[in-house]
Scaffold this motif. Structure first.
Motif, PDB file in Angstrom:
ATOM      1  N   CYS A  71       0.838  -1.174   0.000  1.00 18.69           N
ATOM      2  CA  CYS A  71       0.000   0.000   0.000  1.00 18.69           C
ATOM      3  C   CYS A  71       0.879   1.231   0.000  1.00 18.69           C
ATOM      4  O   CYS A  71       1.982   1.200   0.471  1.00 18.69           O
ATOM      5  CB  CYS A  71      -0.843  -0.005   1.252  1.00 18.69           C
ATOM      6  SG  CYS A  71      -1.676  -1.573   1.431  1.00 18.69           S
ATOM      7  N   HIS A  98      -5.908  -3.211  -4.752  1.00 20.40           N
ATOM      8  CA  HIS A  98      -6.170  -2.525  -3.499  1.00 20.40           C
ATOM      9  C   HIS A  98      -7.659  -2.334  -3.264  1.00 20.40           C
ATOM     10  O   HIS A  98      -8.357  -1.752  -4.063  1.00 20.40           O
ATOM     11  CB  HIS A  98      -5.464  -1.179  -3.452  1.00 20.40           C
ATOM     12  CG  HIS A  98      -5.340  -0.722  -2.048  1.00 20.40           C
ATOM     13  ND1 HIS A  98      -6.373  -0.126  -1.396  1.00 20.40           N
ATOM     14  CD2 HIS A  98      -4.327  -0.825  -1.173  1.00 20.40           C
ATOM     15  CE1 HIS A  98      -5.991   0.118  -0.155  1.00 20.40           C
ATOM     16  NE2 HIS A  98      -4.763  -0.287   0.000  1.00 20.40           N
ATOM     17  N   ASP A 103      -5.888   2.852   3.617  1.00 24.35           N
ATOM     18  CA  ASP A 103      -4.646   2.782   4.387  1.00 24.35           C
ATOM     19  C   ASP A 103      -4.540   3.963   5.316  1.00 24.35           C
ATOM     20  O   ASP A 103      -4.657   5.108   4.890  1.00 24.35           O
ATOM     21  CB  ASP A 103      -3.437   2.806   3.438  1.00 24.35           C
ATOM     22  CG  ASP A 103      -3.400   1.567   2.582  1.00 24.35           C
ATOM     23  OD1 ASP A 103      -3.726   0.506   3.116  1.00 24.35           O
ATOM     24  OD2 ASP A 103      -3.060   1.679   1.397  1.00 24.35           O
ATOM     25  N   HIS A 150       1.469   1.007   8.697  1.00 26.51           N
ATOM     26  CA  HIS A 150       0.140   1.544   8.399  1.00 26.51           C
ATOM     27  C   HIS A 150      -0.891   0.457   8.643  1.00 26.51           C
ATOM     28  O   HIS A 150      -0.560  -0.730   8.681  1.00 26.51           O
ATOM     29  CB  HIS A 150       0.045   2.055   6.958  1.00 26.51           C
ATOM     30  CG  HIS A 150       0.005   0.986   5.916  1.00 26.51           C
ATOM     31  ND1 HIS A 150       1.107   0.236   5.579  1.00 26.51           N
ATOM     32  CD2 HIS A 150      -1.012   0.520   5.152  1.00 26.51           C
ATOM     33  CE1 HIS A 150       0.774  -0.637   4.637  1.00 26.51           C
ATOM     34  NE2 HIS A 150      -0.511  -0.491   4.360  1.00 26.51           N
ATOM     35  N   HIS A 174      -4.019  -1.324   7.000  1.00 24.41           N
ATOM     36  CA  HIS A 174      -4.837  -1.525   5.814  1.00 24.41           C
ATOM     37  C   HIS A 174      -6.164  -2.079   6.307  1.00 24.41           C
ATOM     38  O   HIS A 174      -6.214  -3.121   6.963  1.00 24.41           O
ATOM     39  CB  HIS A 174      -4.154  -2.498   4.841  1.00 24.41           C
ATOM     40  CG  HIS A 174      -5.026  -2.897   3.701  1.00 24.41           C
ATOM     41  ND1 HIS A 174      -4.846  -2.424   2.428  1.00 24.41           N
ATOM     42  CD2 HIS A 174      -6.092  -3.738   3.651  1.00 24.41           C
ATOM     43  CE1 HIS A 174      -5.781  -2.959   1.631  1.00 24.41           C
ATOM     44  NE2 HIS A 174      -6.552  -3.743   2.355  1.00 24.41           N
TER      45      HIS A 174
END
Ligand SMILES: [Zn+2]
Length: 427
Positions: free
Chosen positions: A7, A277, A281, A356, A358
């Protein structure tokens, strides 16, 4: 900028955590230190015929060390501690205050154990012993009003509007089901709120609850009002009696640990080139708490090469939420979780180029945008209670609306039953 599968990452300046902690402490109702002139016993109740001295409790102090510093004897210590309520003086805490009232012969007549601005105990000589009485003072609760416009960040704009840290967080928490404070907040968004403050002898003691608030996010205004229902449960509702609390949090992590929502110059996540995706995020420092977006059951908690440490939660028949790249998982498969329960921490495990979260949101097996998906309503005010709700909350909402454009003190007389009313006590 992103790896082929991973991401994209946002470049973030960290929210000043240490400053925030310091401010947060100040905002706690009990954290205000006892002043040099404690108010627990009003001046007019202190016997003027006696000579008064004070000793503040430090760590390691006992009644003996305090009495010794006050030039009193072991007999005085004994007479006080052997009295009926003397055992209450066994546990002393730093910053408590003792006030000793001695007569012209040097005899201790009165002892004030001042535990806080509101609570004290008075020991009065009764022959060779002491009788005691607790004194509790009730602070006056008044309503105050603040408003602000977002310039750089919710946090900074809140401070600029002279809001204590605690209230900025409470404000964000009230609207957390409707507004994604990480991605949705915009410059020129605005807020207003009516909140309680506690006063004693005209001095501000602490900040209480938000009573009513508005938040305007990109021209849509959300309103919330605090209400305690028949069952004694307190929640925030829309003026129509719908719960602000919904089945899912809009942002499943601690927004006060991440700065992207507060940094309007941040770049937007761009996933166009990454076909696979299907989530959002949230760049955040490693270790930031990740919460379950709603009540549910953990249907998977494991590790894979792509996802890293992951947790999937099923909510009823319709919804599944997924949390990837966790540093640590805090739940096991099969476990039931509540909304906002800690389920893991932000990390960069699996295909991730930096820490991060997701986050994916599935409705009947289909990926939806967690930021825009319509969330189910939860627990509106029952019809039978709606009239009582409106009677209780409409004055607050009216007062909030009328306070707009001013930021001066807004006393309230018909506000709440626990309200002492008006600004009269701020003398
Ligand atoms: Zn992602």
């Amino acid at each position: 900028m992103a790896s082929a599968i991973g991401c994209c990452l946002l470049v973030l300046a960290l929210y000043p955590v240490s400053d925030a902690k310091a401010n947060r402490q100040l905002a706690e109702p009990v954290a205000i230190p006892v002043a040099a002139q404690p108010l627990a016993i009003p001046a007019e109740e202190i016997e003027p015929a006696l000579v008064w001295t004070e000793q503040r409790v430090s760590s390691g102090d006992s009644l003996s060390t305090l009495f010794s510093r006050a030039e009193l004897t072991a007999i005085d210590v004994y007479q006080v501690s052997a009295s009926q309520d003397g055992k209450l003086l066994r546990n002393l805490y730093p910053d408590e205050l003792f006030r000793f009232g001695v007569d012209s012969t040097g005899q201790l007549q009165e002892l004030h154990h001042i535990q806080s601005k509101l609570v004290s105990r008075v020991f009065t000589r009764d022959g060779e012993s002491y009788s005691s009485e607790q004194r509790v003072r009730e602070p006056d609760t008044l309503l105050n009003y603040r408003e602000g416009v977002i310039k750089d960040s919710l946090y900074m704009s809140g401070l600029e509007a002279d809001l204590p840290d605690k209230l900025i967080m409470e404000l964000a928490n009230i609207f957390a089901w409707d507004i994604d404070f990480v991605f949705d907040i915009r410059k020129e968004d605005s807020f207003s709120l009516l909140y309680e403050e506690q006063f004693l002898d005209g001095e501000k003691l602490s900040v209480g609850n938000i009573i009513a608030a508005t938040f305007t996010n990109r021209d849509k205004t959300y309103q919330a009002v605090r209400y305690t229902n028949d069952q004694g449960e307190t929640n925030y509702y829309t003026p129509e009696g719908l719960s602000m609390r919904k089945a899912f949090l809009r942002t499943p992590l601690d927004i006060f640990r991440i700065s992207s929502g507060f940094n309007l110059k941040r770049k937007h996540p761009i996933h166009k080139k990454i076909k696979a995706h299907r989530g959002v995020d949230y760049a955040a420092p490693r270790g930031t708490p990740v919460y379950s977006a709603g009540d549910g059951k953990v249907i998977a908690a494991g590790y894979s090469k792509a996802n890293g440490n992951y947790v999937f939660v099923q909510h009823g028949q319709t919804y599944i939420t997924k949390y990837l790249h966790l540093n640590k998982k805090k739940v096991r498969k099969g476990q039931s979780v509540r909304q906002k329960q800690l389920i893991g921490t932000v990390g960069s495990t699996g295909y991730a180029t930096g820490p991060h979260l997701h986050y994916e949101f599935l409705v009947n097996g289909v990926h939806r945008n967690p930021r825009t998906v319509k969330l189910p309503q939860a627990n509106p005010i029952p019809k039978a209670e709606l009239a009582a709700f409106q009677t209780a909350t409409q004055p607050m909402l009216r007062q909030l609306a009328q306070s707009g454009g001013t930021s001066s003190f807004a006393g309230s007389s018909d506000a709440t039953d626990k309200n002492s009313g008006g600004t009269s006590s701020a003398n």
